[in-house]
Design an enzyme around this catalytic site. Structure first.
Site, PDB file in Angstrom:
ATOM      1  CG  HIS A   1       2.212   5.649  -2.203  1.00 46.88           C
ATOM      2  ND1 HIS A   1       2.201   4.409  -2.801  1.00 46.88           N
ATOM      3  CD2 HIS A   1       3.493   6.104  -2.314  1.00 46.88           C
ATOM      4  CE1 HIS A   1       3.403   4.123  -3.260  1.00 46.88           C
ATOM      5  NE2 HIS A   1       4.207   5.130  -2.975  1.00 46.88           N
ATOM      6  N   GLY A   2      -1.418   6.586   0.624  1.00 44.94           N
ATOM      7  CA  GLY A   2      -2.289   7.552   1.275  1.00 44.94           C
ATOM      8  C   GLY A   2      -3.749   7.167   1.184  1.00 44.94           C
TER       9      GLY A   2
END
Length: 473
Positions: A324-325
C-alpha cells in the site's frame, strides 16, 4: 459540481465509441481498446505510458519464452519475470523510502554518503498492473494459463476500467473472456448501470462528505478536537475508505460489464465480519486472494507447523502493508493485522482442542466478536490514514481529550457514519431486487432513472471531490 457527470460521461463515451466502431468489425476491438486504454492512462500523465508499455512487452516476452522452455528453463524465466516486475515496482515506489532510511542509518555511524533520492512521481496504478503481470507469469510457470496472444495480453494489462485502482484481475479470469469476445449489444446493462451509479454515490456523496466534514480536519489537527470527535473521525474514515475504494470498484466492474466482461467481486460488506480473517475474505478480495495464492501458500501456508504458520501470516501482512505504501505507517498497519490474525488462529485452535464452550451465550458472543474485530480494523486505519507515525500517535493520544470540542460531530455526520455501517448488514439480495426492478423498466424509464440519479449525486455531493484514495497505490 460536474464530477460524477464527467466521470460517468467519460466512461460511457469510451464504451459507446468502442462498441459502436467495432460492432461491424470485431477484429478491430482489441487495437481500439488498447488505444483507448492508453489514452485513458495518458490523460493523467503521458510520461508513464512508456513504463506501462515496457511492462507489457517484458512480461509477454518472458511468458512466451517460459512456455517454450523446459521445466527448468521455465522456472528460470518465471523468476526473471517476477524479478523484473519487483524491480520496476521497487524503483518507482520504494527506492526513496529505502534510500532515506539507509542514509539515516549510515549517519548514525558517521557515514555521510547518502544514497540518491530520485523523487519520482508514483505512477498511478503501478501496484495493480505489476501484480496482474506477476500473476500471469507465475500462472504460466504453474501451467494454470495458456500463453496469451500479444494483443490480448496488452489489452489485459492495460484494460482501462481497472487499470488505475483494481480490482486485480488474473489472466485466468480475463483470457477466456478475451478469446470469446461477447456481443456488446447483449450485455447486462441494468446491472452495469446500477453498479456505476452505486459507485458514484458512495464516492461522491458518502466518501467525499465524510472527508470534508470531519475526517480531514480531525486527522490534520487531532489536538484541536475532543476525544469523542476523534473516535467519530476514525469511524468516519473506516466508512470513507470503504465507500471510496468499493465505489471505484463498482464503477470499474460496471464499465467492464458494458463492454461484455465480468470482473471478480472485490468487496462483500467487510464491516460485518466477526473475525479479522473474515474481514480479509470480504475486503479487497482480489488482493487477499493474490497474497494467499502467490505468497502465503508458496511460503508454506499452514502446512509446516504452528510457528511457521504465524510467521507466514506476519510476512504476508507486512508485505501487504508495504504494497500500500512505502512508509512505516503502512508496515505498522500490516503488522497489526498480522499479529491479530495470528492471535485469532491461536485462540481458535486452542479452544477447538479443548472443546471449550462459547464464552458468551446466544448472539452476545457474535456482538462482542464484531465489536472487537471492527475496532481492531479501526485502530489499524489510524496508522493507514495518518501522514506519519508521530501523527498517528498524536491521533491516538487525542482519544483521551475531553476538552476542545470543535463541533465536527454534527447530527448529519453521525447519521451518515452509523447509517453506512448499519447498511453493511442489509440482506445480501437487496441489490438483486433493485437490479431486477430496474431491468424490468423500458429504456425510456431506465434513462430517466439514470439521469435523475446523476443529478441527485451532483446535488448531494460537496463542492470539489478528492481523488480516489487508491489512486496513490
Amino acid at each position: 459540481m460536474l464530477f460524477p457527470t464527467f466521470v460517468f460521461g467519460a466512461f460511457f463515451f469510451v464504451v459507446f465509441v468502442v462498441n459502436w466502431l467495432t460492432r461491424p468489425h470485431p477484429a478491430a476491438w482489441r487495437p481500439l481498446m488498447l488505444a483507448a486504454s492508453i489514452v485513458f492512462y495518458g490523460w493523467w500523465s503521458w510520461r508513464f505510458v512508456f513504463l506501462l508499455l515496457v511492462t507489457i512487452v517484458i512480461n509477454w516476452v518472458v511468458g512466451h519464452y517460459a512456455v517454450m522452455s523446459s521445466d527448468q528453463g521455465r522456472r528460470w524465466w518465471v523468476g526473471l519475470g517476477v524479478a523484473a516486475n519487483l524491480t520496476i515496482l521497487g524503483i518507482f515506489k520504494y527506492w526513496d523510502f529505502f534510500a532515506v532510511e539507509m542514509s539515516n542509518l549510515l549517519e548514525r555511524f558517521g557515514i555521510s554518503n547518502a544514497l540518491p533520492v530520485l523523487e519520482y512521481t508514483l505512477p498511478v496504478g503501478i501496484s495493480f498492473y505489476t501484480f496482474q503481470a506477476m500473476s500471469y507469469i507465475i500462472d504460466i510457470g504453474r501451467g494454470n494459463v495458456r500463453e496469451m496472444a500479444p494483443l490480448d495480453f496488452a489489452v489485459y494489462l492495460s484494460f482501462f476500467p481497472q487499470l488505475v485502482a483494481g480490482p486485480i484481475v488474473r489472466a485466468s479470469e480475463m483470457a477466456p473472456q478475451l478469446a470469446a469476445r461477447p456481443d456488446p449489444r447483449h450485455v447486462p446493462t441494468a446491472e452495469a448501470f446500477g453498479l456505476i451509479l452505486n459507485g458514484l454515490f458512495k464516492k461522491v456523496v458518502i466518501s467525499s462528505f465524510l472527508a470534508s466534514e470531519i475526517v480531514d480536519g480531525v486527522f490534520a489537527d487531532p489536538g484541536a478536537h475532543s476525544g469523542p470527535e476523534v473516535v467519530l473521525a476514525v469511524y468516519a474514515y473506516a466508512v470513507q475508505i470503504y465507500a471510496d475504494f468499493s465505489g471505484y470498484t463498482d464503477i470499474a466492474i460496471g464499465v467492464a460489464l458494458l463492454l461484455g466482461f465480468r470482473f471478480p467481486q472485490n468487496f462483500d460488506n467487510p464491516y460485518r465480519a466477526l473475525t479479522l480473517q473474515d474481514f480479509w475474505r470480504r475486503w479487497h478480495m482480489t488482493l487477499s486472494r493474490w497474497l494467499r495464492d502467490y505468497l502465503y501458500v508458496p511460503l508454506g501456508g499452514n502446512r509446516q507447523g504452528r510457528a511457521n504458520t504465524y510467521r507466514n501470516l506476519m510476512i504476508v501482512m507486512l508485505l501487504g502493508g508495504l504494497w500500500h505504501g512505502s512508509t512505516w505507517n503502512f508496515v505498522i498497519w500490516g503488522g497489526i493485522h498480522g499479529v491479530v490474525l495470528a492471535v485469532e488462529r491461536l485462540v481458535r485452535e486452542q479452544r477447538e482442542r479443548s472443546g471449550a464452550p462459547p464464552i458468551l451465550p446466544g448472539g452476545w458472543g457474535e456482538v462482542v466478536r464484531w465489536l472487537v474485530t471492527f475496532h481492531v480494523v479501526c485502530l489499524a486505519w489510524v496508522f493507514f490514514r495518518s501522514e506519519s507515525l508521530s501523527a498517528a500517535v498524536e491521533m491516538l493520544g487525542a482519544l483521551a481529550n475531553f476538552d476542545n470540542y470543535a463541533g465536527t460531530a454534527t447530527p448529519l455526520v453521525i447519521a451518515v457514519t452509523f447509517g453506512a455501517l448499519a447498511f453493511q448488514f442489509m440482506p445480501a439480495d437487496w441489490f438483486e431486487v433493485l437490479r431486477d426492478g430496474f431491468a424490468s423498466l423500458g429504456w425510456v424509464a431506465q434513462g430517466a432513472v439514470v439521469g435523475v440519479s446523476l443529478v441527485a449525486i451532483d446535488v448531494l455531493g460537496p463542492t470539489g471531490v478528492a481523488p480516489f484514495i487508491y489512486f496513490q497505490f
